[in-house]
Design a protein around this motif. Structure first.
Motif, mmCIF file in Angstrom:
data_model
loop_
_atom_site.group_PDB
_atom_site.id
_atom_site.type_symbol
_atom_site.label_atom_id
_atom_site.label_comp_id
_atom_site.label_asym_id
_atom_site.label_seq_id
_atom_site.Cartn_x
_atom_site.Cartn_y
_atom_site.Cartn_z
ATOM 1 N N PRO A 152 43.910 8.591 -24.009
ATOM 2 C CA PRO A 152 43.872 9.631 -25.050
ATOM 3 C C PRO A 152 43.606 9.060 -26.448
ATOM 4 C CG PRO A 152 45.745 9.997 -23.584
ATOM 5 C CD PRO A 152 45.182 8.648 -23.243
ATOM 6 N N GLU A 153 44.164 7.858 -26.737
ATOM 7 C CA GLU A 153 43.897 7.230 -28.041
ATOM 8 C C GLU A 153 42.413 6.901 -28.191
ATOM 9 O OE1 GLU A 153 47.717 4.711 -29.568
ATOM 10 O OE2 GLU A 153 46.705 3.929 -27.789
ATOM 11 N N GLU A 154 41.823 6.358 -27.135
ATOM 12 C CA GLU A 154 40.390 6.038 -27.175
ATOM 13 C C GLU A 154 39.562 7.287 -27.409
ATOM 14 O OE1 GLU A 154 38.832 3.835 -23.889
ATOM 15 O OE2 GLU A 154 39.983 2.021 -24.339
ATOM 16 N N GLU A 155 39.890 8.349 -26.677
ATOM 17 C CA GLU A 155 39.124 9.593 -26.800
ATOM 18 C C GLU A 155 39.232 10.153 -28.214
ATOM 19 O OE1 GLU A 155 37.066 11.099 -24.450
ATOM 20 O OE2 GLU A 155 37.365 9.117 -23.551
ATOM 21 N N ALA A 156 40.431 10.115 -28.776
ATOM 22 C CA ALA A 156 40.627 10.637 -30.140
ATOM 23 C C ALA A 156 39.809 9.828 -31.146
ATOM 24 C CB ALA A 156 42.114 10.596 -30.498
#
Length: 325
Positions: free
Chosen positions: A61-65
């Motif tokens: 999720p951090e990467e996607e954000a």
């Protein structure tokens, strides 16, 4: 209220000022980690294609954000992702495809493109691995070289894709000899030379162990007006291991033996754990071991415009120039 990640990324790019409108330079860093408000993340742009590097383990999720924010802030043609674990043992146990995916994280797939730096062209391959063809923190050092090598001979050690050699030849050097352990990157260097309309002589693109070749050159009495030593922080060949923090004096010793009297050794190190004062001491030790007298001509490093350092910290890249007698 704290700025959003999109706002932070947009502001970081805007701080690059003159680089944004310089048609002669289309490759530079747009985000430099903590100094630009996003710890453990850097981003480089090459002609509208962005390469984002992560220096810790980000959750999906951090990467996607982060990727979504990059698209919103920069409107990139493509975004490629590089995951760079700090420890070598981690690197060895993770599949290359996980560290440097061949497909972009966002946007269209790009096999190669040509980016410009100070008016010269360089071939960038964003899907090739962790390194895409040009180390942008050396831009100011290459510009320094551009102004000083007309009519001189240049030895480019650990040459990678031969950017220093391309700059030297374009600037009127009499000869630029590139040495690297990898034939593949030397062939990439030949492509860079041809991109800039330069003739390619295979004798100037030498694959092999740098220390072995320095011994051979010294034995033959060959010397060069400018010797550039830009080793990786750590490397392993079939015959030896090299650690900049441990072995730089040995490299400076070997390199100093092939610098012409009155010539210059351009000693480079991109190891954050090696303080600049200690690095300069190691270079001086090596020069003395070679039986040469050296005069420090100053230090270079990355441009503060796109490689700002966090407050109270020095840049990882250190470049120390010594004139030898």
């Amino acid at each position: 209220m704290a700025p959003s990640l999109v706002d932070t990324l947009r502001a970081s790019r805007d701080r690059r000022g003159s680089l944004l409108s310089d048609a002669r330079t289309t490759a530079f860093r747009v985000l430099n980690g903590e100094a630009d408000g996003v710890p453990d993340v850097t981003a480089d742009v090459f002609e509208g294609l962005y390469v984002i590097s992560l220096y810790r383990d980000f959750t999906p999720p951090e990467e996607e954000a982060l990727l979504d924010a990059a698209v919103a802030a920069w409107a990139p043609r493509s975004v490629y992702l590089k995951r760079r674990p700090r420890e070598a043992r981690v690197l060895a146990n993770v599949a290359k495809e996980s560290l440097a995916p061949e497909l972009p994280a966002r946007g269209e797939a790009v096999e190669s493109l040509t980016a410009k730096e100070n008016g010269l062209s360089f071939l960038i391959r964003p899907a090739q691995g962790l390194s895409v063809g040009l180390y942008l923190d050396m831009r100011d050092t290459r510009a320094w070289l551009q102004e000083r090598v007309s009519g001189l001979t240049v030895l480019n050690l650990f040459s990678y894709t031969c950017a220093f050699g391309v700059v030297a030849t374009a600037s009127g050097a009499k000869r630029a000899l590139n040495i690297d352990a990898s034939r593949r990157v030397l062939e990439w260097g030949e492509e860079n030379a041809r991109l800039n309309g330069q003739p390619v002589d295979r004798y100037d693109y030498v694959a092999g162990d740098v220390f072995d070749w320095l011994k051979r050159l010294a034995k033959k009495g060959e010397t060069f007006d400018v010797v550039i030593a830009d080793p990786p922080s750590f490397s392993t060949t079939r015959t030896a291991r090299f650690s900049a923090a441990r072995d730089y004096a040995r490299l400076a010793d070997a390199a100093a033996r092939v610098v012409s009297p009155g010539g210059r050794l351009v000693a480079c190190c991109n190891h954050a754990g090696l303080p600049s004062r200690r690095f300069e001491t190691m270079v001086a030790e090596g020069v003395a071991l070679a039986g040469r007298k050296g005069r420090a001509m100053g230090s270079l490093g990355p441009s503060a415009l796109d490689f700002p350092a966090p407050p109270g910290e020095e840049a990882a890249l250190k470049v120390h120039v010594v004139e030898l007698r």
